[in-house]
Scaffold this motif. Structure first.
Motif, PDB file in Angstrom:
ATOM      1  N   GLN A 179      40.476  35.184  26.903  1.00  0.00           N
ATOM      2  CA  GLN A 179      40.094  35.431  28.105  1.00  0.00           C
ATOM      3  C   GLN A 179      41.409  33.778  28.373  1.00  0.00           C
ATOM      4  O   GLN A 179      41.338  33.828  29.477  1.00  0.00           O
ATOM      5  N   VAL A 180      41.518  33.437  27.471  1.00  0.00           N
ATOM      6  CA  VAL A 180      43.112  32.370  28.178  1.00  0.00           C
ATOM      7  C   VAL A 180      44.690  33.383  28.738  1.00  0.00           C
ATOM      8  O   VAL A 180      44.957  32.871  29.730  1.00  0.00           O
ATOM      9  N   LEU A 181      44.574  34.947  28.159  1.00  0.00           N
ATOM     10  CA  LEU A 181      45.824  35.627  28.034  1.00  0.00           C
ATOM     11  C   LEU A 181      45.204  36.482  30.147  1.00  0.00           C
ATOM     12  O   LEU A 181      46.266  36.405  31.031  1.00  0.00           O
ATOM     13  N   GLU A 182      43.891  36.137  29.978  1.00  0.00           N
ATOM     14  CA  GLU A 182      43.423  36.689  31.402  1.00  0.00           C
ATOM     15  C   GLU A 182      44.154  35.715  32.360  1.00  0.00           C
ATOM     16  O   GLU A 182      44.210  36.854  33.450  1.00  0.00           O
ATOM     17  N   VAL A 183      44.273  34.676  32.466  1.00  0.00           N
ATOM     18  CA  VAL A 183      44.215  34.063  33.328  1.00  0.00           C
ATOM     19  C   VAL A 183      45.545  34.094  33.421  1.00  0.00           C
ATOM     20  O   VAL A 183      46.579  33.500  34.647  1.00  0.00           O
ATOM     21  N   ALA A 184      46.181  33.505  32.560  1.00  0.00           N
ATOM     22  CA  ALA A 184      47.408  33.529  32.382  1.00  0.00           C
ATOM     23  C   ALA A 184      48.803  34.732  33.201  1.00  0.00           C
ATOM     24  O   ALA A 184      49.236  34.548  33.134  1.00  0.00           O
ATOM     25  N   CYS A 185      47.333  36.108  32.698  1.00  0.00           N
ATOM     26  CA  CYS A 185      48.584  36.506  33.289  1.00  0.00           C
ATOM     27  C   CYS A 185      47.785  36.966  34.886  1.00  0.00           C
ATOM     28  O   CYS A 185      48.529  38.236  35.325  1.00  0.00           O
ATOM     29  N   GLU A 186      47.125  36.819  35.193  1.00  0.00           N
ATOM     30  CA  GLU A 186      46.564  37.152  36.280  1.00  0.00           C
ATOM     31  C   GLU A 186      46.879  35.651  37.577  1.00  0.00           C
ATOM     32  O   GLU A 186      46.712  36.769  38.608  1.00  0.00           O
ATOM     33  N   VAL A 187      46.944  34.557  37.254  1.00  0.00           N
ATOM     34  CA  VAL A 187      47.752  33.712  38.216  1.00  0.00           C
ATOM     35  C   VAL A 187      48.432  33.893  38.413  1.00  0.00           C
ATOM     36  O   VAL A 187      49.493  34.634  38.184  1.00  0.00           O
ATOM     37  N   GLU A 188      48.902  33.369  39.946  1.00  0.00           N
ATOM     38  CA  GLU A 188      49.969  33.601  40.888  1.00  0.00           C
ATOM     39  C   GLU A 188      51.116  32.898  40.241  1.00  0.00           C
ATOM     40  O   GLU A 188      51.091  32.153  39.029  1.00  0.00           O
ATOM     41  N   LEU A 189      51.922  33.491  39.846  1.00  0.00           N
ATOM     42  CA  LEU A 189      53.300  32.874  39.628  1.00  0.00           C
ATOM     43  C   LEU A 189      54.506  31.666  39.828  1.00  0.00           C
ATOM     44  O   LEU A 189      54.094  30.776  38.816  1.00  0.00           O
ATOM     45  N   LEU A 190      53.413  30.864  40.406  1.00  0.00           N
ATOM     46  CA  LEU A 190      53.647  29.756  41.654  1.00  0.00           C
ATOM     47  C   LEU A 190      53.069  28.638  40.652  1.00  0.00           C
ATOM     48  O   LEU A 190      53.309  27.299  40.553  1.00  0.00           O
ATOM     49  N   ALA A 191      52.161  29.523  39.798  1.00  0.00           N
ATOM     50  CA  ALA A 191      51.018  28.441  39.057  1.00  0.00           C
ATOM     51  C   ALA A 191      52.065  28.035  37.946  1.00  0.00           C
ATOM     52  O   ALA A 191      51.971  26.464  37.369  1.00  0.00           O
TER      53      ALA A 191
END
Length: 632
Positions: A139-151
């Motif tokens: 689940q953590v990897l899902e967010v880390a890979c999908e969130v915009e690079l600017l995050a």
């Protein structure tokens, strides 16, 4: 002709940035939960159960069933024990071994079944923990890979990602243990309480009341630890960064060359000393809270035992009932302690787990953002940048100001400027990694800000100056450019030949199957220039209509650099190429050159036109050229 200080394309940029459909605002990931009070525990327990159910429903059911069986077995042991004592203390004196043998057999069988249930539960718990850990990390990897690079430019996001990563690794065990301890303690407590209610209800009331102060104290102690952990997050990340500087291979040479080990180690140790000092205060507070709770609980437990003694001595209960009740009191106290420990563990885990769940709760927003985006064009005849403005969240001033430019298929367009002028930032916007605050990037008139980012990036091949060195096989390093063609061995080798990497890769011990980098046993490290050729091969293998080369020859020798630039049109024929370089001599043959200064395009044109205009380009070109001219 050259244009100096003018606009290269398009109408006047809008005064404010447009609303970008289908893009996730980074605030959705940064927004924390404000209410962390004890009354939220039922909802947090529900989330913990849901997490375990999604990760491993079968193991959760089996473990819970075994806990229930053990609880029922404890109640049966108490009731059979009371019957056994009644037989042994029979006033008629007619009790014999044969008369109590059935109770002994039943007690032995029940005890064996309870022991086996506990053993089986322990093994199922081990598997449940591993499955919950894998699900949480995913689940953590899902967010880390999908969130915009600017995050990743937000320190707050880095703090929350750090906590989510740690909690995904550590808390699943605590959640599993806490859930199963509560389940086991509850079932056991129910069974013992039922037996004790039959024997003497007053004892049950007294003992349950005795453990309320311990629960309240434990909950307060957990909050103290959680608050400390949250406050320490940034300091812990800084300490971890310093530890990495002192222990990683990449920085080892410079650390030693500048004699920085002692200096950086002192900063690392200062942060660690500060953490230990603060932790001592936290431990002291937790001990004081725990001591107060335990003292009150011990006093109330003593009152319960004294009541039992008084009832026996006054003849209000028989010795057999008192013996069974005493056993129940001991077991109940033990199970209550276990239940409180499990509840405290789960409450502690739930507070930390909330950092994890708050983080992964961004997934639905990410899914909606992907679903509402428009399809991206597969290619373009003309790319137009119009009035683009962009500011990093950590900087007060914009990195790009009113940038406009054009790029057509079949052209090689160069972007030059001094360090910090915004070249790489513009490249990331054109690659679909950042969204401009103001202005548009269009492919044949389609504003790509509203397109599906992954589909847009599928049509872009980019090599950044800080390219990744994958410590995988040589074949993997190239195939990752287009992983859908992972088994295209001929295409991989053709890309390596085009980039000049084939010869040294073939010479490795296992050729393209050799592992690159010193990270793992048997790996072979490459020179910086060789790594750069491998990265270029990866971009060639990607086979995209739009190619961005950000300082692609920074680590190449002059002959290799010249050969690469001479071959760019051949390598990327019928594609649009954006070439970023601070070496002006290497971009002379570009169809058009844009000059960036302080985030703005100050001139554009061909090399000859820019030299004739005697602007910044001519100044910098002549300055670089002077280094190769004999002043005499």
């Amino acid at each position: 002709m050259a244009v100096v200080g003018g606009r290269a394309a398009g109408p006047t940029a809008p005064a404010a940035g447009p609303v970008r459909a289908g893009r996730l605002n980074v605030d959705d990931v940064l927004r924390p939960t404000a209410d962390r009070r004890l009354r939220r525990l039922p909802r947090l327990v529900t989330r913990a159960v849901r997490l375990a159910w999604r990760a491993a429903p079968r193991q959760l059911l089996i473990a819970t069933g075994l806990q229930l069986a053990a609880g029922v077995g404890l109640a049966a042991q108490l009731l059979v024990g009371r019957q056994l004592l009644t037989e042994l203390l029979d006033a008629s004196g007619e009790s014999t071994f044969a008369s109590v043998l059935p109770e002994l057999v039943v007690l032995g069988v029940v005890s064996a079944l309870v022991s086996f249930a506990n053993l089986a539960r322990s093994e199922q718990q081990r598997l449940l923990t591993e499955l919950v850990g894998r699900y949480s990390a995913g689940q953590v990897l899902e967010v880390a890979c999908e969130v915009e690079l600017l995050a990743f430019e937000h320190p707050e996001f880095s703090d929350r990602l750090h906590r989510a990563q740690l909690n995904a690794q550590m808390r699943p065990l605590q959640v599993a243990n806490g859930l199963l301890s509560i389940a086991g303690g509850s079932f056991a407590l129910a069974g013992i309480a039922a037996a004790l209610a039959v024997l003497q209800p007053l004892f049950l009331v007294l003992l349950l009341g005795a453990y309320v102060p311990a629960w309240l104290a434990s909950s307060r102690a957990v909050r103290v630890l959680h608050d400390f952990t949250v406050l320490q997050t940034e300091r812990d990340r800084r300490r971890g960064y310093l530890f990495g500087l002192l222990s990683r291979r990449q920085e080892a040479a410079e650390i030693r060359s500048f004699g920085l080990a002692g200096f950086l180690r002192a900063q690392h140790d200062t942060l660690y000393d500060d953490r230990i000092s603060r932790l001592r205060d936290v431990v002291g507070r937790r001990l004081r809270i725990g001591l107060a709770g335990q003292v009150v609980t011990s006093l109330l437990t003593t009152v319960a035992i004294a009541t039992l003694v008084w009832m026996v001595t006054s003849g209000r209960v028989t010795v057999a009932v008192a013996g069974a009740a005493a056993s129940a009191v001991v077991l109940l106290g033990s199970r209550l302690s276990s239940l409180l420990a499990g509840a405290a563990s789960l409450y502690e885990a739930s507070l930390f787990l909330e950092d994890f769940t708050d983080f992964v709760d961004a997934l639905p927003a990410l899914s909606v953002a992907r679903a509402t985006s428009e399809p991206a064009p597969e290619c373009f005849s003309e790319l137009v940048v119009d009035g683009v403005r962009f500011t990093y969240p950590s900087r007060p001033e914009p990195s790009l100001r009113d940038v406009s430019m054009r790029l057509r298929t079949g052209e090689v367009v160069a972007l030059v400027g001094e360090n910090g002028s915004g070249k790489t930032t513009l490249a990331k916007i054109l690659a679909g990694l950042y969204t401009p605050d103001v202005g548009t990037v269009t492919w044949d008139g389609v504003d790509v800000a509203g397109c599906k980012p992954d589909r847009l990036r599928d049509s872009v091949a980019v090599i950044f100056q800080d390219f990744v060195r994958f410590h995988l096989t040589a074949r993997d390093n190239i195939a990752l450019g287009r992983h859908e063609r992972y088994h295209d061995r001929a295409g991989i080798e053709a890309a390596a030949q085009a980039s000049g990497a084939d010869a040294f890769l073939q010479a490795l011990p296992d050729g393209y199957e050799s592992r690159l980098g010193p990270e793992f046993l048997g790996g072979t490290d490459l020179s910086v220039g060789q790594w750069q050729r491998v990265a270029l091969a990866r971009a060639i293998f990607r086979d995209c209509p739009f190619v961005i080369l950000d300082e692609p020859t920074a680590a190449l020798d002059p002959r290799s650099e010249r050969a690469l630039f001479d071959g760019i049109r051949r390598l990327f024929a019928d594609r649009a190429v954006l070439l970023i370089s601070h070496r002006f001599a290497t971009v002379r043959s570009a169809d058009r050159i844009y000059v960036l200064q302080d985030g703005a395009i100050v001139a554009h044109g061909s090399h000859d036109e820019l030299m004739a205009s005697q602007g910044l380009y001519a100044e910098l070109f002549e300055y670089q050229a002077s280094a190769f001219v004999d002043p005499s």
